[in-house]
Design an enzyme around this catalytic site. Structure first.
Site, PDB file in Angstrom:
ATOM      1  N   ARG A  34     -11.906   7.832   7.917  1.00  0.00           N
ATOM      2  CA  ARG A  34     -11.571   6.425   8.135  1.00  0.00           C
ATOM      3  C   ARG A  34     -12.676   5.505   7.624  1.00  0.00           C
ATOM      4  O   ARG A  34     -12.394   4.436   7.076  1.00  0.00           O
ATOM      5  CB  ARG A  34     -11.334   6.171   9.623  1.00  0.00           C
ATOM      6  N   ASP A  80      -8.552  -6.692  -4.657  1.00  0.00           N
ATOM      7  CA  ASP A  80      -8.274  -5.297  -4.309  1.00  0.00           C
ATOM      8  C   ASP A  80      -9.060  -4.355  -5.219  1.00  0.00           C
ATOM      9  O   ASP A  80      -8.963  -4.425  -6.438  1.00  0.00           O
ATOM     10  CB  ASP A  80      -6.775  -5.035  -4.461  1.00  0.00           C
ATOM     11  N   SER A 135       0.844  -1.185   0.000  1.00  0.00           N
ATOM     12  CA  SER A 135       0.000   0.000   0.000  1.00  0.00           C
ATOM     13  C   SER A 135       0.892   1.252   0.000  1.00  0.00           C
ATOM     14  O   SER A 135       1.774   1.358  -0.852  1.00  0.00           O
ATOM     15  CB  SER A 135      -0.960  -0.036   1.193  1.00  0.00           C
ATOM     16  N   HIS A 149      -8.187  -5.073  -0.430  1.00  0.00           N
ATOM     17  CA  HIS A 149      -6.854  -4.465  -0.321  1.00  0.00           C
ATOM     18  C   HIS A 149      -6.093  -4.922   0.921  1.00  0.00           C
ATOM     19  O   HIS A 149      -4.889  -5.191   0.857  1.00  0.00           O
ATOM     20  CB  HIS A 149      -7.003  -2.941  -0.321  1.00  0.00           C
ATOM     21  N   ASP A 150      -6.772  -5.024   2.046  1.00  0.00           N
ATOM     22  CA  ASP A 150      -6.098  -5.403   3.291  1.00  0.00           C
ATOM     23  C   ASP A 150      -5.519  -6.810   3.260  1.00  0.00           C
ATOM     24  O   ASP A 150      -4.836  -7.222   4.208  1.00  0.00           O
ATOM     25  CB  ASP A 150      -7.054  -5.274   4.475  1.00  0.00           C
TER      26      ASP A 150
END
Length: 376
Positions: free
Chosen positions: A227, A326, A157, A356-357
């Protein structure tokens, strides 16, 4: 400030591993013209640097990460605990691992919340920071630690952007490069997601133009909105649907009634939790600085074209990895990197349903390719 444990290869190491230290790396003029009279970088190390200085590995963290990658001698786990440590894919029995908190952050390195010589937080005066700035400062840290060349630079990332920039700016100092879930240039969509997050913070009534430190209030609501949006991009639609669906949170009724306000869906409660958790541990100004650094990410800047920039990696053994699900850093961006970097192997895919994580949760899937191509 804690003194640097190693100032040359012959120095005696007395450091405790996995514990934060700080290094003063001098005054610095930023890429876009800002200036700080002194910059400190917080960093942690694991494993021993060999006599030749040839076994150093740099790990670069993601947006709201920090230098605490692995437990080491500390009392709490790091964010890549399953990936870094004795006998793990990045083996600290064999390699000297270094991780530094990025400039502009809020976990020990100089950032907007740091105090100037007059004891006042930098706040709105903190310079615009780019990924290139962070790498130039990390190069000074490497110099201070007696590390001339990294055996490998690894990140995902924002950490992947930093790792790639390291190899573009200092190809002679990077033997192996691992870029996970990242790209060479921030796309219009990535900038758009980031802009909404930045504006959420700026529009918070407690933001005070970035100079809120002395007010007793912080723009936590704006940071929480930022967030929430970010976390949606970090996860896949399929994972959110399977995990939460349309279910209500506990006894809450998402439809409400004439006499009772509507309750939350489970996914709303999840995002509320992520927002509150980040607000407890992260500074809104740092989130702004680092988000805008990512918006500016472009390894081609200063090299004429992306092709010319990536051609500088001709002597760097490069591994590119992507997460199949992702939707923030799209796999085709990793394919572009692999196509333009001389000698890069085909993209290695992490099969994770969460999005993505997956570069955090499922990095161990790369153990085989790293053992073969980077840590043989």
């Amino acid at each position: 400030m804690t003194a640097i444990a190693r100032t040359g290869r012959s120095a005696t190491r007395t450091a405790v591993h996995g514990m934060r230290r700080r290094a003063a790396v001098g005054e610095y003029g930023f890429e876009t013209g800002g200036y700080l009279p002194q910059v400190e970088l917080a960093y942690e190390t694991w494993g021993e640097l060999d006599a030749q200085g040839s076994n150093a590995v740099l790990i670069t963290h993601a947006l709201t990460g920090d230098a605490h990658v692995s437990r080491g001698d500390s009392d709490f786990d790091g964010w890549w605990e399953d990936f870094v440590g004795p006998g793990k894919p990045i083996d600290t029995n064999r390699y000297h691992v270094v991780a530094a908190n990025i400039v502009g952050g809020c976990n020990g390195s100089t950032g907007p919340g740091s105090l100037d010589a007059n004891g006042r937080a930098w706040g709105s005066r903190f310079p615009f920071t780019t990924i290139k700035d962070s790498v130039h400062l990390e190069a000074r840290l490497a110099d201070a630690l007696g590390i001339e060349t990294w055996h490998a630079v690894i990140g995902g990332s924002m950490g992947g952007a930093r790792a790639l920039e390291w190899a573009v700016l200092y190809p002679h100092r990077v033997r192996n490069l691992v870029v996970m879930a990242a790209c060479a240039q921030a796309s219009a969509e990535q900038i758009a997601f980031a802009q909404v997050q930045s504006e959420s913070i700026r529009l918070d009534p407690h933001f005070a133009n970035g100079d809120y430190y002395h007010t007793g209030r912080a723009p936590d609501a704006g940071l929480g909105v930022a967030r929430r949006l970010a976390h949606v991009t970090y996860r896949s639609e399929a994972e959110l649907q399977q995990r939460f669906g349309r279910r209500g949170q506990g006894q809450e009724d998402p439809l409400g009634s004439a006499s009772w306000p509507r309750g939350r869906y489970m996914v709303e409660s999840y995002l509320d939790h992520q927002a509150a958790k980040l607000s407890r541990r992260f500074d809104a100004n740092s989130y702004l600085v680092l988000t805008e650094a990512l918006m500016s990410h472009d390894v081609a800047r200063g090299f004429g074209s992306l092709e010319h920039a990536l051609a500088r990696l001709a002597g760097v053994n490069t591994v590119i990895a992507a997460v199949r699900s992702d939707r923030l850093y799209l796999p085709e961006q990793s394919e572009q990197l692999a196509a333009l970097i001389p000698g890069a192997a085909p993209v290695h895919y992490i099969d994770s349903p969460i999005g993505h994580d997956g570069f955090l949760t499922d990095a161990v899937q790369l153990a085989g390719v790293l053992a073969e191509r980077v840590f043989a």
